[in-house]
Write a protein that holds these residues in place. Sequence first.
Motif, PDB file in Angstrom:
ATOM      1  N   ALA A 303       0.832  -1.209   0.000  1.00 10.96           N
ATOM      2  CA  ALA A 303       0.000   0.000   0.000  1.00 10.96           C
ATOM      3  C   ALA A 303       0.864   1.256   0.000  1.00 10.96           C
ATOM      4  O   ALA A 303       0.539   2.243  -0.670  1.00 10.96           O
ATOM      5  CB  ALA A 303      -0.927  -0.013   1.215  1.00 10.96           C
ATOM      6  N   ILE A 304       1.969   1.204   0.732  1.00  8.14           N
ATOM      7  CA  ILE A 304       2.904   2.333   0.742  1.00  8.14           C
ATOM      8  C   ILE A 304       3.454   2.565  -0.656  1.00  8.14           C
ATOM      9  O   ILE A 304       3.552   3.707  -1.136  1.00  8.14           O
ATOM     10  CB  ILE A 304       4.052   2.074   1.743  1.00  8.14           C
ATOM     11  CG1 ILE A 304       3.554   2.268   3.182  1.00  8.14           C
ATOM     12  CG2 ILE A 304       5.240   2.973   1.462  1.00  8.14           C
ATOM     13  CD1 ILE A 304       3.200   3.701   3.518  1.00  8.14           C
ATOM     14  N   ARG A 305       3.827   1.493  -1.352  1.00  4.42           N
ATOM     15  CA  ARG A 305       4.348   1.624  -2.716  1.00  4.42           C
ATOM     16  C   ARG A 305       3.297   2.223  -3.638  1.00  4.42           C
ATOM     17  O   ARG A 305       3.609   3.049  -4.507  1.00  4.42           O
ATOM     18  CB  ARG A 305       4.812   0.265  -3.242  1.00  4.42           C
ATOM     19  CG  ARG A 305       6.118  -0.227  -2.629  1.00  4.42           C
ATOM     20  CD  ARG A 305       6.723  -1.354  -3.458  1.00  4.42           C
ATOM     21  NE  ARG A 305       5.866  -2.535  -3.475  1.00  4.42           N
ATOM     22  CZ  ARG A 305       5.907  -3.505  -2.566  1.00  4.42           C
ATOM     23  NH1 ARG A 305       6.746  -3.427  -1.546  1.00  4.42           N
ATOM     24  NH2 ARG A 305       5.116  -4.550  -2.663  1.00  4.42           N
ATOM     25  N   THR A 306       2.041   1.808  -3.455  1.00  2.00           N
ATOM     26  CA  THR A 306       0.953   2.351  -4.281  1.00  2.00           C
ATOM     27  C   THR A 306       0.806   3.853  -4.065  1.00  2.00           C
ATOM     28  O   THR A 306       0.695   4.627  -5.028  1.00  2.00           O
ATOM     29  CB  THR A 306      -0.368   1.644  -3.956  1.00  2.00           C
ATOM     30  OG1 THR A 306      -0.254   0.246  -4.265  1.00  2.00           O
ATOM     31  CG2 THR A 306      -1.519   2.231  -4.763  1.00  2.00           C
ATOM     32  N   LEU A 307       0.808   4.282  -2.805  1.00  2.00           N
ATOM     33  CA  LEU A 307       0.719   5.713  -2.519  1.00  2.00           C
ATOM     34  C   LEU A 307       1.905   6.462  -3.117  1.00  2.00           C
ATOM     35  O   LEU A 307       1.750   7.557  -3.668  1.00  2.00           O
ATOM     36  CB  LEU A 307       0.657   5.954  -1.007  1.00  2.00           C
ATOM     37  CG  LEU A 307      -0.629   5.563  -0.291  1.00  2.00           C
ATOM     38  CD1 LEU A 307      -0.463   5.751   1.213  1.00  2.00           C
ATOM     39  CD2 LEU A 307      -1.805   6.401  -0.789  1.00  2.00           C
ATOM     40  N   TYR A 308       3.082   5.862  -3.014  1.00  2.00           N
ATOM     41  CA  TYR A 308       4.291   6.505  -3.536  1.00  2.00           C
ATOM     42  C   TYR A 308       4.182   6.707  -5.047  1.00  2.00           C
ATOM     43  O   TYR A 308       4.576   7.748  -5.578  1.00  2.00           O
ATOM     44  CB  TYR A 308       5.513   5.649  -3.182  1.00  2.00           C
ATOM     45  CG  TYR A 308       6.832   6.309  -3.481  1.00  2.00           C
ATOM     46  CD1 TYR A 308       7.353   7.266  -2.608  1.00  2.00           C
ATOM     47  CD2 TYR A 308       7.569   5.974  -4.598  1.00  2.00           C
ATOM     48  CE1 TYR A 308       8.573   7.883  -2.873  1.00  2.00           C
ATOM     49  CE2 TYR A 308       8.785   6.575  -4.868  1.00  2.00           C
ATOM     50  CZ  TYR A 308       9.282   7.532  -4.000  1.00  2.00           C
ATOM     51  OH  TYR A 308      10.478   8.143  -4.264  1.00  2.00           O
ATOM     52  N   GLU A 309       3.634   5.720  -5.737  1.00  2.00           N
ATOM     53  CA  GLU A 309       3.478   5.825  -7.183  1.00  2.00           C
ATOM     54  C   GLU A 309       2.434   6.866  -7.579  1.00  2.00           C
ATOM     55  O   GLU A 309       2.439   7.358  -8.717  1.00  2.00           O
ATOM     56  CB  GLU A 309       3.104   4.451  -7.763  1.00  2.00           C
ATOM     57  CG  GLU A 309       4.244   3.440  -7.692  1.00  2.00           C
ATOM     58  CD  GLU A 309       3.774   2.003  -7.886  1.00  2.00           C
ATOM     59  OE1 GLU A 309       2.558   1.808  -8.125  1.00  2.00           O
ATOM     60  OE2 GLU A 309       4.615   1.096  -7.798  1.00  2.00           O
ATOM     61  N   LEU A 310       1.544   7.211  -6.660  1.00  2.00           N
ATOM     62  CA  LEU A 310       0.471   8.169  -6.950  1.00  2.00           C
ATOM     63  C   LEU A 310       0.793   9.582  -6.494  1.00  2.00           C
ATOM     64  O   LEU A 310      -0.068  10.467  -6.561  1.00  2.00           O
ATOM     65  CB  LEU A 310      -0.831   7.702  -6.282  1.00  2.00           C
ATOM     66  CG  LEU A 310      -1.442   6.416  -6.835  1.00  2.00           C
ATOM     67  CD1 LEU A 310      -2.638   5.986  -6.000  1.00  2.00           C
ATOM     68  CD2 LEU A 310      -1.860   6.608  -8.302  1.00  2.00           C
TER      69      LEU A 310
END
Length: 411
Positions: A303-310
């Motif tokens: 989830a952290i990676r997803t937020l980072y990509e956004l």
Amino acid sequence: MLTTIKVLTKDLEQGMYVSALDRSWLETPFPIQGFQIENQQQIEQLRNFCTYVMVDARKSRQGESSLQSKLGKGRKRQAVSHIFKGRDLAPYRDDSNFEEEHPRAVAALDTLVEDLWQVFEQVNERGKIRAAQLKRAVEPLIGSVSRNPDACLWITRLKHHDEYSYHKALSTAIWAVTLGRELGLPRTDLRSLAMGAMLMDVGKLRIDPKVLKANRKLKPDEVREVRRHVSYGQDILNASGILNQDVVDMVAHHHERYDGSGYPAGLKGDEIPPVARVAGIVDTYGSLTSERPYARAMSPSAAIRTLYELRDIKFQAELVESFIKAIGVYPAGTLVELSSGEVGVVVAESRVRRLKPKVMLLLDDGKRSLAAPRVVDLQSEADNDEPLLIRRSLEPGAYRIDLSAIKVPGL
């Protein structure tokens, strides 16, 4: 203040200073502090890993005006003091360790769950919120997170309440306060963040539960109805006499997105109140890491990676980065495999070296359950000849590990 420009990797040139990637630095061989492109080989490497990068125009040899004219003007990075104008920001320090804070956090959250249940019941029965009760109930939470957020972050990952709405309301409050602490917001603002986070979805109490729990694609009219929870929430705040502007903004705008793609007003960028930008981040993180009728839960690190990509697409980059600093690259409750082959769960992060959290070992290198789980501090292990490292994060439930049944040794 830095000026950063989004550059497609096909347009990179030697002399540009790369300050951010379109993915986590941890997934690449590049130095996380940023670097100057010195040769064509680095450009080819970046093209292999990334579609675009962020270039710091002021540190690039081409010069700021040259890059901006060539690639288009980029968004200026904003200091937290600029994002939260007029607020007295000051850094917090850890005044207790995980073991000391754990029992206080347990007591604070158990009380808060009970009060939150009563608040939601009052909305169902009377259509109003007893704001004074909620305000009192969040004080122990604010105190615990202010002293050391690790215990609350750990507990909220393990607690599984019967109602998704209660669990998410409590969890998002903890994440919002933890992010507010990282930003240095004063205690009064932390209280507003907690209350706003717990009440963001209160309007869903007016929506048919069958629609909310449907494990199918919703019909267009059902989507419209679910989205009305924002206006329903505002109505409930008005009926309850809640005038705190931060709370109102979080309820009204937590589904707005930085690129203007959100609802209900399609606000973008600085049009979105800062606390609502915080709300959008913690609300999304809570959804991604929770089991829902229509989607499986992600691991915290995924989830952290997803937020980072956004970042700078759906969410302001500075706030996403602060959130990652606040809860860690491997947040509490993340199942991980170590370089030794052992499997454990992250208990608490290191606020100095965020890739070196405390991990409770659960399985040995053959993936067999340990008779006596033990906690290792990867920060301390870093000084050994063969330090333990996190090899990868694991999906929730990997190796049939039930986090809700775990007890930290010594607590």
